[in-house]
Design a protein around this motif. Sequence first.
Motif, PDB file in Angstrom:
ATOM      1  N   GLY A 122       0.814  -1.212   0.000  1.00  0.00           N
ATOM      2  CA  GLY A 122       0.000   0.000   0.000  1.00  0.00           C
ATOM      3  C   GLY A 122       0.842   1.254   0.000  1.00  0.00           C
ATOM      4  N   GLY A 123       1.944   1.220   0.782  1.00  0.00           N
ATOM      5  CA  GLY A 123       2.832   2.382   0.816  1.00  0.00           C
ATOM      6  C   GLY A 123       3.490   2.632  -0.527  1.00  0.00           C
ATOM      7  N   ALA A 141       2.941   5.963  -2.798  1.00  0.00           N
ATOM      8  CA  ALA A 141       4.087   6.773  -3.224  1.00  0.00           C
ATOM      9  C   ALA A 141       4.131   6.916  -4.736  1.00  0.00           C
ATOM     10  CB  ALA A 141       5.382   6.142  -2.716  1.00  0.00           C
ATOM     11  N   ALA A 142       3.745   5.830  -5.458  1.00  0.00           N
ATOM     12  CA  ALA A 142       3.766   5.874  -6.918  1.00  0.00           C
ATOM     13  C   ALA A 142       2.808   6.920  -7.461  1.00  0.00           C
ATOM     14  CB  ALA A 142       3.417   4.507  -7.484  1.00  0.00           C
ATOM     15  N   GLY A 181       5.783  16.291  -7.169  1.00  0.00           N
ATOM     16  CA  GLY A 181       6.819  16.826  -8.036  1.00  0.00           C
ATOM     17  C   GLY A 181       6.251  17.773  -9.079  1.00  0.00           C
ATOM     18  N   PHE A 182       5.064  17.423  -9.604  1.00  0.00           N
ATOM     19  CA  PHE A 182       4.398  18.280 -10.587  1.00  0.00           C
ATOM     20  C   PHE A 182       4.009  19.605  -9.947  1.00  0.00           C
ATOM     21  CE2 PHE A 182       0.719  19.767 -12.978  1.00  0.00           C
ATOM     22  CZ  PHE A 182       1.193  19.674 -14.283  1.00  0.00           C
ATOM     23  N   ALA A 183       3.486  19.529  -8.710  1.00  0.00           N
ATOM     24  CA  ALA A 183       3.056  20.750  -8.023  1.00  0.00           C
ATOM     25  C   ALA A 183       4.231  21.655  -7.690  1.00  0.00           C
ATOM     26  CB  ALA A 183       2.294  20.381  -6.754  1.00  0.00           C
ATOM     27  N   ALA A 184       5.357  21.058  -7.330  1.00  0.00           N
ATOM     28  CA  ALA A 184       6.521  21.858  -6.927  1.00  0.00           C
ATOM     29  C   ALA A 184       7.399  22.247  -8.101  1.00  0.00           C
ATOM     30  CB  ALA A 184       7.358  21.074  -5.902  1.00  0.00           C
ATOM     31  N   GLY A 185       7.124  21.646  -9.254  1.00  0.00           N
ATOM     32  CA  GLY A 185       8.011  21.850 -10.396  1.00  0.00           C
ATOM     33  C   GLY A 185       8.145  23.290 -10.808  1.00  0.00           C
TER      34      GLY A 185
END
Length: 229
Positions: A41-42, A46-47, A54-58
């Motif tokens: 599940g973890g 994470a996937a 990463g998309f939001a912080a890119g």
Amino acid sequence: MPESRKEPKSKYTADRNIPGAFEGETVTRRRFMTLTTHAAGGIATAAVLLPALGFAAGSALFDRAPVLWTPVGKPEDFPDDNYLPRVVTLTQGIGEVGKATVYVRRFNPEFDAQEGMPAPPETDAPVIVLSSRCMHLGCPIRWTAAAERFICPCHGGVYGFNGEVVGGPPVRPLDRFYTRLRNGQVEVGPRYSVNSEFRRFPSYRDPGQPLDGIGQYLYPGRFSTPKNP
């Protein structure tokens, strides 16, 4: 009298009299399956979560294209009850592909106030500049003055005078563009998106991405969005 010490608990399941235990086993089969399920599940979480983060912080981590400003005319060149098409440059160095048609009109304080339209910020030119890209799948739309509607011929999207959705499948109003006044000329800059209340979002989203409710958090701005002017 010496104090008696408690015997430490054995790590072996057989010593702890656990039913079904095997000799030399330290983890029960149930515990092992529970840990395996939690680990799977973890990994699955994470996937999905890490690429989204990463998309939001890119946009904050990567260099973005410089802001381009295209002069389109003087404010008095544009009517306040009709739109005029203009061609602006969105990306330099790629020829005609980097250009787009926008629709421009002069801001009308009396009319737009009645329609609930926010006045342009003081840093903007006194004009409204709308994108010609449909917010359903990105097809080109056209302004029809006789009907006072923007119409998408591909899938039947219809927008009102201010770019609000009045029919068809689009999920939000037409995108808009930052503007400024330089040497008496209206200059058109980067694109930005708005929700159904015409709230300005600093960057733009792709067609098909709603910006009302939870949608504003699910769809962060594009990496390629230029830095705010």
